[in-house]
Design an enzyme around this catalytic site. Structure first.
Site, PDB file in Angstrom:
ATOM      1  N   CYS A 119       0.822  -1.225   0.000  1.00  0.00           N
ATOM      2  CA  CYS A 119       0.000   0.000   0.000  1.00  0.00           C
ATOM      3  C   CYS A 119       0.852   1.270   0.000  1.00  0.00           C
ATOM      4  O   CYS A 119       0.320   2.362  -0.182  1.00  0.00           O
ATOM      5  CB  CYS A 119      -0.954  -0.007   1.182  1.00  0.00           C
ATOM      6  SG  CYS A 119      -1.999  -1.460   1.199  1.00  0.00           S
ATOM      7  N   HIS A 255      -3.063   7.152   2.470  1.00  0.00           N
ATOM      8  CA  HIS A 255      -3.575   5.826   2.094  1.00  0.00           C
ATOM      9  C   HIS A 255      -4.930   5.541   2.759  1.00  0.00           C
ATOM     10  O   HIS A 255      -5.083   5.676   3.975  1.00  0.00           O
ATOM     11  CB  HIS A 255      -2.540   4.761   2.493  1.00  0.00           C
ATOM     12  CG  HIS A 255      -3.012   3.368   2.304  1.00  0.00           C
ATOM     13  ND1 HIS A 255      -3.666   2.946   1.178  1.00  0.00           N
ATOM     14  CD2 HIS A 255      -2.946   2.278   3.124  1.00  0.00           C
ATOM     15  CE1 HIS A 255      -3.968   1.672   1.295  1.00  0.00           C
ATOM     16  NE2 HIS A 255      -3.558   1.239   2.468  1.00  0.00           N
ATOM     17  N   ASN A 285     -10.026  -0.334   0.641  1.00  0.00           N
ATOM     18  CA  ASN A 285      -8.575  -0.161   0.564  1.00  0.00           C
ATOM     19  C   ASN A 285      -8.104  -0.761  -0.764  1.00  0.00           C
ATOM     20  O   ASN A 285      -8.101  -1.978  -0.926  1.00  0.00           O
ATOM     21  CB  ASN A 285      -7.940  -0.875   1.762  1.00  0.00           C
ATOM     22  CG  ASN A 285      -6.423  -0.884   1.720  1.00  0.00           C
ATOM     23  OD1 ASN A 285      -5.829  -0.501   0.731  1.00  0.00           O
ATOM     24  ND2 ASN A 285      -5.824  -1.339   2.803  1.00  0.00           N
TER      25      ASN A 285
HETATM   26  N1  ACO Z   1     -17.474  -8.427  10.796  1.00  0.00           N
HETATM   27  C1  ACO Z   1     -17.893  -8.634  12.064  1.00  0.00           C
HETATM   28  N2  ACO Z   1     -17.054  -8.924  13.068  1.00  0.00           N
HETATM   29  C2  ACO Z   1     -15.746  -9.017  12.786  1.00  0.00           C
HETATM   30  C3  ACO Z   1     -15.252  -8.818  11.482  1.00  0.00           C
HETATM   31  C4  ACO Z   1     -16.176  -8.524  10.474  1.00  0.00           C
HETATM   32  N3  ACO Z   1     -15.806  -8.298   9.186  1.00  0.00           N
HETATM   33  N4  ACO Z   1     -13.909  -8.952  11.495  1.00  0.00           N
HETATM   34  C5  ACO Z   1     -13.567  -9.235  12.770  1.00  0.00           C
HETATM   35  N5  ACO Z   1     -14.672  -9.278  13.544  1.00  0.00           N
HETATM   36  C6  ACO Z   1     -14.780  -9.544  14.969  1.00  0.00           C
HETATM   37  C7  ACO Z   1     -13.590 -10.275  15.515  1.00  0.00           C
HETATM   38  O1  ACO Z   1     -13.739 -11.672  15.330  1.00  0.00           O
HETATM   39  C8  ACO Z   1     -13.631  -9.883  16.956  1.00  0.00           C
HETATM   40  O2  ACO Z   1     -14.603 -10.663  17.614  1.00  0.00           O
HETATM   41  P1  ACO Z   1     -14.351 -11.192  19.119  1.00  0.00           P
HETATM   42  O3  ACO Z   1     -14.246  -9.916  19.953  1.00  0.00           O
HETATM   43  O4  ACO Z   1     -15.569 -12.011  19.381  1.00  0.00           O
HETATM   44  O5  ACO Z   1     -13.069 -11.952  19.054  1.00  0.00           O
HETATM   45  C9  ACO Z   1     -14.169  -8.455  16.937  1.00  0.00           C
HETATM   46  O6  ACO Z   1     -14.797  -8.292  15.654  1.00  0.00           O
HETATM   47  C10 ACO Z   1     -13.097  -7.398  17.073  1.00  0.00           C
HETATM   48  O7  ACO Z   1     -12.040  -7.716  16.193  1.00  0.00           O
HETATM   49  P2  ACO Z   1     -10.748  -6.844  16.131  1.00  0.00           P
HETATM   50  O8  ACO Z   1      -9.767  -7.446  15.174  1.00  0.00           O
HETATM   51  O9  ACO Z   1     -10.287  -6.551  17.528  1.00  0.00           O
HETATM   52  O10 ACO Z   1     -11.345  -5.490  15.504  1.00  0.00           O
HETATM   53  P3  ACO Z   1     -10.650  -4.094  15.376  1.00  0.00           P
HETATM   54  O11 ACO Z   1     -11.420  -3.071  16.070  1.00  0.00           O
HETATM   55  O12 ACO Z   1      -9.166  -4.174  15.609  1.00  0.00           O
HETATM   56  O13 ACO Z   1     -10.853  -3.807  13.828  1.00  0.00           O
HETATM   57  C11 ACO Z   1      -9.697  -3.876  11.754  1.00  0.00           C
HETATM   58  C12 ACO Z   1     -10.304  -4.695  12.865  1.00  0.00           C
HETATM   59  C13 ACO Z   1     -10.773  -3.063  11.063  1.00  0.00           C
HETATM   60  C14 ACO Z   1      -9.065  -4.842  10.739  1.00  0.00           C
HETATM   61  C15 ACO Z   1      -8.619  -2.921  12.328  1.00  0.00           C
HETATM   62  O14 ACO Z   1      -7.740  -3.625  13.167  1.00  0.00           O
HETATM   63  C16 ACO Z   1      -7.826  -2.251  11.244  1.00  0.00           C
HETATM   64  O15 ACO Z   1      -8.342  -1.470  10.472  1.00  0.00           O
HETATM   65  N6  ACO Z   1      -6.511  -2.492  11.164  1.00  0.00           N
HETATM   66  C17 ACO Z   1      -5.692  -1.943  10.125  1.00  0.00           C
HETATM   67  C18 ACO Z   1      -5.806  -2.796   8.911  1.00  0.00           C
HETATM   68  C19 ACO Z   1      -5.226  -2.167   7.686  1.00  0.00           C
HETATM   69  O16 ACO Z   1      -5.177  -0.962   7.561  1.00  0.00           O
HETATM   70  N7  ACO Z   1      -4.796  -3.019   6.754  1.00  0.00           N
HETATM   71  C20 ACO Z   1      -4.315  -2.590   5.501  1.00  0.00           C
HETATM   72  C21 ACO Z   1      -2.869  -2.312   5.521  1.00  0.00           C
HETATM   73  S1  ACO Z   1      -2.307  -1.797   3.979  1.00  0.00           S
HETATM   74  C22 ACO Z   1      -1.566  -3.062   3.064  1.00  0.00           C
HETATM   75  O17 ACO Z   1      -0.376  -3.050   2.850  1.00  0.00           O
HETATM   76  C23 ACO Z   1      -2.370  -4.172   2.449  1.00  0.00           C
END
Ligand code: ACO
Length: 328
Positions: A119, A255, A285
């Site tokens: 990214c 980004h 993304n």
């Molecule tokens: N729908 C519903 N529930 C979900 C989903 C979903 N799509 N995905 C995860 N959950 C659940 C999990 O299982 C977890 O449940 P639990 O509490 O029962 O275990 C709960 O939601 C919370 O999960 P977390 O992973 O703690 O959620 P978080 O608030 O951290 O959000 C997210 C997750 C959106 C992925 C966040 O961590 C994030 O945005 N991180 C950055 C990711 C990113 O930017 N990636 C791209 C990088 S760029 C590249 O080079 C490709």
């Protein structure tokens, strides 16, 4: 110009273009294939829908975005000296995607290669074009970010499949007296396992098996922590190098991974969130394409005025991150 004074050349963006696939996939559409819902995806990420490639390939989208950037700049394909394609999802291992784009455009005089920095790819590619242009080696370059991450995603994994979309964005850049003021690129290879796609497992006749390809895996919370720490750092670094305060920047094109990450970056820089245009609601993304698609929308929407100070910044797998400060 004063006699005897030679102005130092930099790199200026003189045209932008973008392309996204026709097919829209909403959060509700995803809720039909994995256990998720629109409210969870919107509140955690700011994403409402994404475009998913069906017939479009990476090189096709890259070439369409590039055509639009060429048209926007008034530059002919034959005038391009260098094509850089930032992608993590090329059509082939070889030929590289930039060569494919060259063939589609008829940019017969260009040297072509791909840049792999996930990214952060467009920021890396623009920095690389800038290095070639400011050294005097090339005058005009086409810098493209294009990805079809939908082919690398495990569509049964709700923690990743809701985040990404496909698309391409491009910029034509040329040697000029104004443009890029300062830039940086950073990497931290020891943290690579936080965000990966692929496999080290070989396959050949000696092993009697096919190579494994492997889907994307991500530690979302680690990526989140990395982004909110490193992006403000590299933006601060580029502003200090350019002698400009955060308040003097008109637009921050960062980004488009997650709205909460952008809110946190704005807060850490003590800059109004209004100066951070966003479009992840429509596209998700799009990895290497995210910054140039946003830049094209800003350009075509009339947001960018001559003389505006603009910061571009990306972060992603590697880990990689970086920023550019430029005058529009
Ligand atoms: N729908 C519903 N529930 C979900 C989903 C979903 N799509 N995905 C995860 N959950 C659940 C999990 O299982 C977890 O449940 P639990 O509490 O029962 O275990 C709960 O939601 C919370 O999960 P977390 O992973 O703690 O959620 P978080 O608030 O951290 O959000 C997210 C997750 C959106 C992925 C966040 O961590 C994030 O945005 N991180 C950055 C990711 C990113 O930017 N990636 C791209 C990088 S760029 C590249 O080079 C490709």
């Amino acid at each position: 110009m004063d006699s005897g004074q030679v102005k130092r050349m930099t790199t200026r963006i003189i045209g932008t273009g973008s392309y996204v696939p026709e097919q829209i996939v909403t959060n509700d559409d995803l809720a039909a294939i994995v256990e998720t819902n629109d409210e969870w995806i919107r509140s955690r990420t700011g994403i409402g829908q994404r475009r998913i490639a069906t017939v479009e390939s990476t090189s096709y989208m890259a070439a369409r975005a590039a055509e639009r950037a060429l048209e926007n700049s008034g530059v002919k394909a034959e005038e391009i000296d260098l094509i850089l394609l930032a992608t993590s999802s090329p059509d082939f291992c070889f030929p590289n995607g930039a060569c494919e784009v060259q063939g589609l455009l008829g940019a017969v005089n260009a040297a072509c290669f791909d840049i792999s920095a996930a990214c952060t790819g467009f920021v890396y590619a623009l920095n690389t074009a800038h290095a070639f242009i400011s050294s005097g080696m090339y005058r005009t370059a086409l810098v493209i970010g294009a990805d079809v991450l939908s082919k690398l995603i495990d569509w049964t994994d709700r923690s990743t499949c809701v985040l990404f979309g496909d698309g391409a964005g491009a910029a034509v850049v040329r040697a000029d007296e104004t443009g890029i003021i300062a830039s940086n690129m950073h990497s931290e290879g020891s943290k690579g396992s936080v965000l990966t796609c692929g496999s080290r497992t070989n396959g050949n006749f000696l092993l009697g098996k096919k190579p494994e390809l492997g889907y994307m895996t991500m530690d979302g919370q680690e990526v989140f922590k990395f982004a909110v720490k490193r992006v403000p750092q590299c933006i601060t670094e580029v502003l200090e190098a350019g002698g400009i305060s955060p308040e003097a920047v008109d637009h921050f094109a960062v980004h488009q991974a997650n709205y909460r990450i952008i809110e946190s970056i704005a807060k850490r820089l003590k800059v109004s969130i209004d100066r951070f245009p966003v479009n992840m609601e429509h596209y998700g993304n799009t990895s290497g394409a995210s910054v140039p698609i946003l830049l094209d929308e800003m350009n075509r929407g009339g947001l960018l005025k001559p003389g505006d100070k603009v910061v571009l910044s990306g972060f992603g797998a590697g880990l990689t991150w970086g920023a550019l400060l430029l005058e529009w």
